[in-house]
Design a protein around this motif. Structure first.
Motif, PDB file in Angstrom:
ATOM      1  N   LEU A   1       0.856  -1.177   0.000  1.00 57.13           N
ATOM      2  CA  LEU A   1       0.000   0.000   0.000  1.00 57.13           C
ATOM      3  C   LEU A   1       0.894   1.228   0.000  1.00 57.13           C
ATOM      4  CD1 LEU A   1      -2.710  -1.057   2.601  1.00 57.13           C
ATOM      5  CD2 LEU A   1      -2.982  -0.841   0.119  1.00 57.13           C
ATOM      6  N   SER A   2       0.621   2.168  -0.883  1.00 54.69           N
ATOM      7  CA  SER A   2       1.459   3.357  -0.924  1.00 54.69           C
ATOM      8  C   SER A   2       0.648   4.549  -1.416  1.00 54.69           C
ATOM      9  CB  SER A   2       2.651   3.137  -1.869  1.00 54.69           C
ATOM     10  OG  SER A   2       2.177   3.064  -3.191  1.00 54.69           O
ATOM     11  N   ALA A   3       1.214   5.734  -1.256  1.00 56.45           N
ATOM     12  CA  ALA A   3       0.514   6.947  -1.674  1.00 56.45           C
ATOM     13  C   ALA A   3       0.638   7.159  -3.183  1.00 56.45           C
ATOM     14  CB  ALA A   3       1.061   8.162  -0.927  1.00 56.45           C
TER      15      ALA A   3
ATOM     16  N   ARG B   1      -6.320   2.338  -7.058  1.00 57.45           N
ATOM     17  CA  ARG B   1      -6.632   3.100  -5.858  1.00 57.45           C
ATOM     18  C   ARG B   1      -7.675   2.343  -5.033  1.00 57.45           C
ATOM     19  NH1 ARG B   1      -6.160   8.592  -4.597  1.00 57.45           N
ATOM     20  NH2 ARG B   1      -5.853   9.308  -6.724  1.00 57.45           N
ATOM     21  N   THR B   2      -7.404   2.224  -3.750  1.00 60.37           N
ATOM     22  CA  THR B   2      -8.359   1.526  -2.877  1.00 60.37           C
ATOM     23  C   THR B   2      -9.289   2.532  -2.231  1.00 60.37           C
ATOM     24  OG1 THR B   2      -6.941   1.740  -0.965  1.00 60.37           O
ATOM     25  CG2 THR B   2      -6.639  -0.228  -2.329  1.00 60.37           C
ATOM     26  N   GLY B   3     -10.238   2.027  -1.444  1.00 63.30           N
ATOM     27  CA  GLY B   3     -11.213   2.884  -0.769  1.00 63.30           C
ATOM     28  C   GLY B   3     -10.568   3.889   0.176  1.00 63.30           C
ATOM     29  N   GLU B   4      -9.399   3.524   0.758  1.00 57.94           N
ATOM     30  CA  GLU B   4      -8.787   4.428   1.740  1.00 57.94           C
ATOM     31  C   GLU B   4      -7.913   5.496   1.095  1.00 57.94           C
ATOM     32  OE1 GLU B   4      -7.264   0.651   3.073  1.00 57.94           O
ATOM     33  OE2 GLU B   4      -9.262   0.641   2.194  1.00 57.94           O
ATOM     34  N   GLY B   5      -7.944   5.593  -0.214  1.00 54.61           N
ATOM     35  CA  GLY B   5      -7.163   6.631  -0.877  1.00 54.61           C
ATOM     36  C   GLY B   5      -5.730   6.216  -1.166  1.00 54.61           C
ATOM     37  N   LEU B   6      -5.330   5.007  -0.690  1.00 58.97           N
ATOM     38  CA  LEU B   6      -3.984   4.524  -0.998  1.00 58.97           C
ATOM     39  C   LEU B   6      -4.012   3.681  -2.271  1.00 58.97           C
ATOM     40  CD1 LEU B   6      -2.889   3.446   2.582  1.00 58.97           C
ATOM     41  CD2 LEU B   6      -2.032   5.410   1.268  1.00 58.97           C
ATOM     42  N   PHE B   7      -2.862   3.506  -2.871  1.00 59.84           N
ATOM     43  CA  PHE B   7      -2.772   2.617  -4.032  1.00 59.84           C
ATOM     44  C   PHE B   7      -2.379   1.229  -3.575  1.00 59.84           C
ATOM     45  CE2 PHE B   7      -2.548   6.653  -6.176  1.00 59.84           C
ATOM     46  CZ  PHE B   7      -3.254   6.407  -7.327  1.00 59.84           C
ATOM     47  N   ARG B   8      -3.009   0.232  -4.190  1.00 56.78           N
ATOM     48  CA  ARG B   8      -2.630  -1.144  -3.898  1.00 56.78           C
ATOM     49  C   ARG B   8      -1.744  -1.577  -5.063  1.00 56.78           C
ATOM     50  NH1 ARG B   8      -5.035  -4.833  -0.357  1.00 56.78           N
ATOM     51  NH2 ARG B   8      -4.500  -7.003  -0.826  1.00 56.78           N
TER      52      ARG B   8
ATOM     53  N   PRO C   1       7.186  -0.240  -3.971  1.00 56.30           N
ATOM     54  CA  PRO C   1       7.418   1.174  -4.277  1.00 56.30           C
ATOM     55  C   PRO C   1       8.043   1.876  -3.073  1.00 56.30           C
ATOM     56  CG  PRO C   1       5.066   0.743  -3.902  1.00 56.30           C
ATOM     57  CD  PRO C   1       5.788  -0.553  -3.692  1.00 56.30           C
ATOM     58  N   ASP C   2       8.438   3.138  -3.231  1.00 55.74           N
ATOM     59  CA  ASP C   2       9.006   3.888  -2.107  1.00 55.74           C
ATOM     60  C   ASP C   2       7.940   4.104  -1.044  1.00 55.74           C
ATOM     61  OD1 ASP C   2      11.329   4.057  -3.493  1.00 55.74           O
ATOM     62  OD2 ASP C   2      10.794   5.968  -4.466  1.00 55.74           O
TER      63      ASP C   2
END
Ligand SMILES: Nc1ncnc2c1ncn2[C@@H]1O[C@H](COP(=O)(O)OP(=O)(O)O)[C@@H](O)[C@H]1O
Ligand SMILES: [Mg+2]
Ligand SMILES: [Zn+2]
Lengths: 272, 281
Positions: free
Chosen positions: B230-232, B241-248, B254-255
């Motif tokens: 999970l990352s920004a 993009r997941t429901g919480e606004g993070l990318f899966r 990733p960094d």
């Protein structure tokens, strides 16, 4: 109420079906009025008998009612499962049989107009009717449950032959009768019979590889074109002479041999 | 004992290889064939149904060779095609009865009892006298399953039994299918990972006619272990993009990413994603 009740022994005999008319009737009259005895009779009915009774009730309620054509098949001695399989084909149901009869009627009427060309009209159309019926009796396009049927143990080849035979009887039979009854007892009125068999047999042979409906359509068109070409070039009935009949018979025999030899190809899609 | 053994099967349509050296096995319980559209699921199921033959490779169904003992296999088989046709003017009872005749249940009373049994088993007893054309899509699908259960087959093949159903129907179907799979071999195809998670004891993932994975759903889930982040920021080939606004993200880390618990879908996507970018082939 009386002091008399249905005792265990009587309940068992009644529910086992061992009581005669009057005795059973008096037990039943009592049961209508006495709840206690109803209970004791109900528990005395053996499980097996109850199940059977229930099965009979269900059978009376939801068993399918055979249609008119299926009943006719049963009447001429075809067994119940086969009659069901036959009657499911589109061209063995009432609408098609009716359309078939109408087409035949027109052909016969046309034949009555003038002796030579009219008869040709009848002879040309009569073979097309069974071919069309056969082409719509089986195969992926005509049989909605074709794929399910292919994977089922019942032989698809046998089903095809049975339906083709039924179609031949239901469409060639009336044509045969109509020819004799309305056009006279001349041999010429049955000159379409061998060509009809030949075209039908060819449709079956081709259906190991192609859909029966387009094969039937192409064969019918070729047939009509052939009849027309001969009629224009020679004499109207030239195609129905001895040479024509021998050719038709040859086609029937060769097709029958091919069907037999290649029967396994109708049981799956391997060869398509 | 394996009911189905497929070894190195190849099947081509013209130049196109629909099955390209496929191997897998299935035994009692529910086995899911999972793959995208065009993976070859239907081609394979039709082979298992003895309708189609392989160009090369071998199949053993119920311990028999389908090219030599087709009839014996067909007697122990139930099959729901991907697009089953129905005689629409038939009632439910009439249609199932028709198939029962094709399944060689000759005696009328015994046949009708069996028809009643399977109709009740899929929960259609109330509509057994209704014409098929008057039924909803989900009910028709159940009619299709009912006919596949006639004669208590040992091998039941269901091609996309849950496609096109709404969530509630889907749930009821899963219930029904897992019940069917309790005492026989069920092979079903699907392109939905939820189906696999919910009802399959085993899963075979394939794409392009090749087997990419064979194992339990849990093992499929673990394929993606340590590879879901999970990352920004969006990163890698597979990320959304997941429901919480993070990318899966599936694949390399990733960094500034946080490792996440994989799901079966992650495992499936990882397998297919690899195929898509050519890592595996
Ligand atoms: N009868 C056929 N003729 C030609 N190509 C076909 C035929 N059936 C399937 N195919 C092709 O084979 C591949 C696999 O198809 P299919 O088995 O239906 O896959 P799936 O069921 O997984 O969607 C597809 O690329 C499809 O286009
Ligand atoms: Mg498919
Ligand atoms: Zn009493």
């Amino acid at each position: 109420m009386t002091e008399w009740h249905v005792d265990d022994e009587l309940a068992t005999r009644y529910s086992g079906g061992a009581l005669g008319g009057t005795a059973a009737a008096s037990v039943e009259a009592h049961l209508l009025a006495c709840e206690r005895c109803r209970g004791s009779v109900a528990t005395a009915v053996p499980e097996e008998r109850l199940r059977k009774m229930w099965g009979e009730i269900a059978e009376a309620v939801d068993a399918p009612v055979p249609g008119p054509f299926e009943r006719l098949l049963r009447l001429v001695g075809i067994n119940e499962p086969t009659a069901r399989l036959l009657a499911a084909a589109y061209s063995l149901r009432l609408p098609w049989l009716a359309a078939n009869a109408v087409a035949l009627l027109f052909a016969v009427l046309a034949a009555g107009i003038d002796d030579r060309w009219g008869l040709l009209w009848f002879l040309a159309v009569a073979p097309v009717l069974p071919v069309a019926g056969v082409a719509l009796a089986f195969g992926r396009g005509a049989d909605p449950a074709y794929e399910i049927g292919l994977a089922a143990p019942y032989s698809a080849f046998r089903l095809m032959l049975a339906r083709a035979a039924a179609v031949l009887v239901t469409s060639a039979g009336p044509a045969f009768a109509a020819g004799f009854a309305l056009l006279g007892r001349d041999w010429a009125v049955v000159a379409w019979l061998l060509p009809a068999l030949a075209l039908t047999a060819l449709t079956l042979v081709l259906s190991s590889r192609f859909e029966p409906a387009p094969s039937g359509a192409v064969l019918s068109l070729l047939w009509l074109a052939g009849v027309a070409a001969f009629a224009v070039r020679d004499e109207p009935l030239a195609m129905f002479g001895t040479a024509g009949q021998v050719t038709a018979l040859t086609v029937v025999l060769v097709s029958a041999a091919l069907l037999f030899l290649r029967r396994d190809r109708y049981q799956s899609e391997d060869s398509r | 004992m394996n009911t189905v053994v497929v070894t190195n099967v190849v099947k081509s349509y013209g130049r196109h290889r629909a099955l390209d050296g496929l191997s897998f096995t299935a035994g009692p319980g529910v086995t899911g064939l999972l793959g995208p559209n065009g993976a070859g699921k239907t081609t394979l199921i039709r082979m298992l149904a003895t309708v189609l033959a392989a160009d090369s490779g071998t199949l053993r169904l119920l311990g028999r060779d389908p090219s030599a003992e087709r009839l014996q296999i067909r007697r122990r088989l139930g099959y729901l095609p991907q697009e089953p046709g129905f005689h629409r003017a038939f009632t439910v009872f009439e249609f199932v009865d028709y198939v029962a005749i094709l399944k060689e249940i000759v005696d009328r009373r015994a046949r009708h009892d069996e028809v009643r049994r399977v109709i009740a088993e899929v929960g259609l007893a109330e509509v057994s006298g209704k014409r098929i054309r008057a039924l909803s899509g989900g009910m028709r699908r159940r009619v299709g399953i009912a006919q596949a259960l006639l004669g208590e087959p040992e091998l039941v093949l269901l091609d996309e039994p849950t496609a096109g159903l709404d969530p509630e129907q889907r749930l009821r179907f899963r219930e029904l299918i897992s019940r069917i799979g309790e005492n026989r071999t069920v092979v079903l195809s699907t392109h939905q990972t939820e189906d696999v998670a919910a009802l399959c004891g085993r899963v075979v993932v394939f794409d392009g006619g090749r087997c990419m994975f064979e194992g339990t759903p849990e093992e499929l889930r673990r394929v993606a272990e340590g590879q879901v982040w999970l990352s920004a920021e969006r990163s890698g080939v597979l990320s959304w993009r997941t429901g919480e606004g993070l990318f899966r993200n599936i694949g390399q880390a990733p960094d500034a990413a946080r490792l996440a618990e994989p799901t079966i879908e992650d495992g499936y996507l990882l397998l297919l994603g690899d195929a898509a970018v050519g890592v595996r082939s």
